[in-house]
Design a protein around this motif. Structure first.
Motif, PDB file in Angstrom:
ATOM      1  N   HIS A 144      -4.607  -4.543  -1.776  1.00 55.45           N
ATOM      2  CA  HIS A 144      -3.250  -5.053  -1.526  1.00 55.45           C
ATOM      3  C   HIS A 144      -3.293  -6.311  -0.646  1.00 55.45           C
ATOM      4  N   TYR A 202      -6.525  -0.354   0.810  1.00 57.92           N
ATOM      5  CA  TYR A 202      -5.690  -1.373   1.459  1.00 57.92           C
ATOM      6  C   TYR A 202      -6.197  -2.785   1.185  1.00 57.92           C
ATOM      7  N   LYS A 247       0.831  -1.209   0.000  1.00 53.27           N
ATOM      8  CA  LYS A 247       0.000   0.000   0.000  1.00 53.27           C
ATOM      9  C   LYS A 247       0.864   1.257   0.000  1.00 53.27           C
ATOM     10  N   TYR A 270       0.578   3.472  -3.390  1.00 56.28           N
ATOM     11  CA  TYR A 270      -0.462   4.165  -2.624  1.00 56.28           C
ATOM     12  C   TYR A 270      -1.606   4.682  -3.483  1.00 56.28           C
TER      13      TYR A 270
END
Length: 357
Positions: A268, A265, A256, A260
């Motif tokens: 991921h 999240y 993450k 980004y």
């Protein structure tokens, strides 16, 4: 003519008799309880061991990143759920690890400790002979002492000092494992039934020691008395499955941070579940191959290296990055993970295993 009806045994919903499954709860209409049905239902309920499992294995191994990308795109029933696949594969891996590696290492460690710890001083015939020769030398010094007391005294001290240093050096070489305290004193306290608090002090624990220090000394004394290092090793292995529930989210967090802008999240985490499932599958195959036929160390290294290549391809497909960015970011994530996260985790695992065995 009215259609024949039947009632579901599970939810009591009425439906047509020619239905094979209940339209309300999905239970089979004709599902006689046999050993085969019982076994299948157990595996299916807990591990989703159905057609989706076999559909998921091939893309997991040979299409890096495909399952994760398909899942986040919304196609979530065609293949096995990432957490379920991870659970199933990890159970298989730790079972294989237990029967091929852990049990053997536990037995070997226990045997080694019993053979190397607390070997007696002056155990060989050569060392005993040296002591006898020393006694004969002492008789010579007695004659010298009458004629020249000062010379005999100095020579005797030097001879004894050389002998002590020689035997001490041999003792340190042959005794094997050192516990860092006076073992003879500890043995004496144990033999007379001294309280543990006194033994802990003899081991070096201070009077104002806290709970953690007392626990460390208690486990060290237990290990010293029982010599059961194999059980401690087993306790370390037993903590690994639980620790992975922490390590895997940390791996997802690193992804993450590096990617980004590539989704929340949870995306991921999905990638991490499938990637770990691949790792456990490869490790299981390596363990089985080494147990059954044995493969060269170079091939083991190549298979381990291939997991990084797999990750680069998976990252490129899942995060839609170029090759250079995929290689760089994959190396960055794995470098941080294996340089900092894994070493800290290993230290904690050993500590937890030592305190809990």
């Amino acid at each position: 003519m009215a259609e024949e009806k039947q009632i579901c045994k599970n939810c009591e919903t009425e439906f047509n008799a020619d239905f094979n499954f209940c339209p309300n709860c999905g239970q089979k209409t004709k599902d006689d309880l046999t050993i085969g049905v019982l076994f299948y239902n157990t595996i299916s309920n807990y591990f989703s061991f159905d057609a989706r499992f076999f559909k998921s294995i091939f893309p997991l191994l040979f299409k890096p990143g495909y399952l994760a990308k398909t899942f986040v795109q919304g196609k979530r029933l065609q293949f096995l759920h990432p957490a379920q696949l991870y659970l199933f594969v990890s159970v298989i891996f730790f079972f294989i690890l237990s029967i091929t590696v852990v049990n053997k290492q536990v037995e070997t460690l226990d045997k080694t400790l019993k053979e190397t710890v607390s070997k007696p001083l002056f155990s060989s015939e050569k060392q005993i002979k040296q002591l006898v020769d020393t006694v004969q030398v002492d008789s010579v010094f007695k004659v010298l002492e009458k004629k020249n007391p000062e010379f005999a005294k100095q020579a005797n001290l030097k001879s004894i000092d050389a002998l002590i240093k020689s035997e001490t050096k041999k003792d340190n070489t042959n005794r094997g494992i050192s516990f860092g305290f006076n073992e003879k004193k500890i043995d004496s306290l144990i033999n007379i039934g001294a309280p543990n608090s006194e033994i802990y002090k003899a081991m070096g624990m201070s009077d104002d020691a806290g709970w953690f220090s007392r626990k460390i000394h208690a486990q060290l004394l237990k290990f010293y008395q029982q010599r059961n290092g194999g059980q401690m090793l087993k306790a370390v292995y037993d903590t690994i499955p639980i620790s992975l529930f922490i390590l895997l989210p940390i791996f997802a967090l690193l992804l993450k941070l590096v990617f980004y802008r590539r989704g929340p999240y949870a995306y991921h985490l999905v990638f991490s579940f499938y990637f770990y499932s691949f790792l456990f599958t490869v490790f299981s195959l390596i363990l089985l191959a080494n147990t059954v036929v044995g493969i060269p160390a170079s091939l083991d290294f190549f298979l381990l290296l291939s997991t990084f290549v797999y990750m680069v391809i998976a990252v490129k497909r899942f995060y839609e990055q170029g090759w250079m960015r995929s290689i760089f970011k994959s190396a960055l994530v794995t470098g941080i993970y294996f340089s900092f996260v894994i070493p800290i985790a290993v230290i904690l695992l050993v500590l937890v295993g030592f305190l809990s065995y």
